[in-house]
Enzyme design. Structure first.
Site, PDB file in Angstrom:
ATOM      1  N   GLY A  45       0.812  -1.215   0.000  1.00  0.00           N
ATOM      2  CA  GLY A  45       0.000   0.000   0.000  1.00  0.00           C
ATOM      3  C   GLY A  45       0.844   1.264   0.000  1.00  0.00           C
ATOM      4  N   CYS A  46       1.897   1.254   0.792  1.00  0.00           N
ATOM      5  CA  CYS A  46       2.759   2.438   0.889  1.00  0.00           C
ATOM      6  C   CYS A  46       3.516   2.668  -0.421  1.00  0.00           C
ATOM      7  CB  CYS A  46       3.724   2.294   2.059  1.00  0.00           C
ATOM      8  SG  CYS A  46       2.844   2.218   3.646  1.00  0.00           S
ATOM      9  N   THR A  47       3.905   1.584  -1.085  1.00  0.00           N
ATOM     10  CA  THR A  47       4.585   1.701  -2.370  1.00  0.00           C
ATOM     11  C   THR A  47       3.628   2.264  -3.418  1.00  0.00           C
ATOM     12  OG1 THR A  47       6.079  -0.108  -1.832  1.00  0.00           O
ATOM     13  CG2 THR A  47       5.810   0.412  -4.167  1.00  0.00           C
ATOM     14  N   ALA A  50       3.175   6.033  -2.644  1.00  0.00           N
ATOM     15  CA  ALA A  50       4.368   6.828  -2.946  1.00  0.00           C
ATOM     16  C   ALA A  50       4.605   6.928  -4.452  1.00  0.00           C
ATOM     17  CB  ALA A  50       5.593   6.221  -2.257  1.00  0.00           C
TER      18      ALA A  50
END
Length: 156
Positions: A45-47, A50
């Protein structure tokens, strides 16, 4: 922690980025800033979040906005994350989560019936005067760019 309200002065940020440089929110006074909090570098999710912000960077820059990512990861992990995905905006290390707490982005979460403290994925638009123009708590990784873009356009 209480959530930030639109119109309030944005809490101070003074953290080290992935290059070891101290970055302050005050450094960007006079231009809008997108501040987003993410749980952990180099997770799916963070990738996704970002990379979406990186891809939108030219459009965000046309709106005169600076992007700052914040997570509890140490600078070394932030650097590996930035290098791996070609992220060209500051990723700030909030290892003691004091900044996330001040922004209302640290709190109780639950996963598979287990409760724990952690980052609440959030995004904020700060206006050129340093005031909160928009808040997006529990924002999804894919909704971050459209929501902050709309808020930046509303600034004029």
């Amino acid at each position: 922690m209480a959530q930030l309200k639109v119109g309030a002065k944005a809490p101070a940020i003074a953290l080290v980025d992935q290059k070891g440089k101290k970055v302050r929110l005050a450094d960007f006074k006079g231009k809008p800033v997108v501040v987003y909090f993410y749980p952990k570098a180099d997770t799916p999710g963070c990738t996704k979040q970002a990379c979406a912000l990186q891809e939108a960077l030219p459009a965000l820059k046309r709106l005169h906005a600076q992007v700052l990512g914040v997570s509890p990861d140490p600078p070394e992990k932030q650097k590996r994350f930035a290098d791996k995905y070609g992220l060209r905006f500051p990723l700030l290390a909030d290892e003691d989560h004091a900044v996330a707490n001040a922004w209302g982005a640290w709190g109780t979460k639950s996963l598979y019936g287990r409760s724990f403290k952690g980052i609440i994925r959030s995004a904020f638009v700060i206006d050129p005067a340093g005031k909160v123009a928009a808040t997006f708590y529990k924002v999804s990784p894919v909704a971050t760019v459209p929501k902050v873009t709309e808020a930046l356009k509303a600034l004029g």
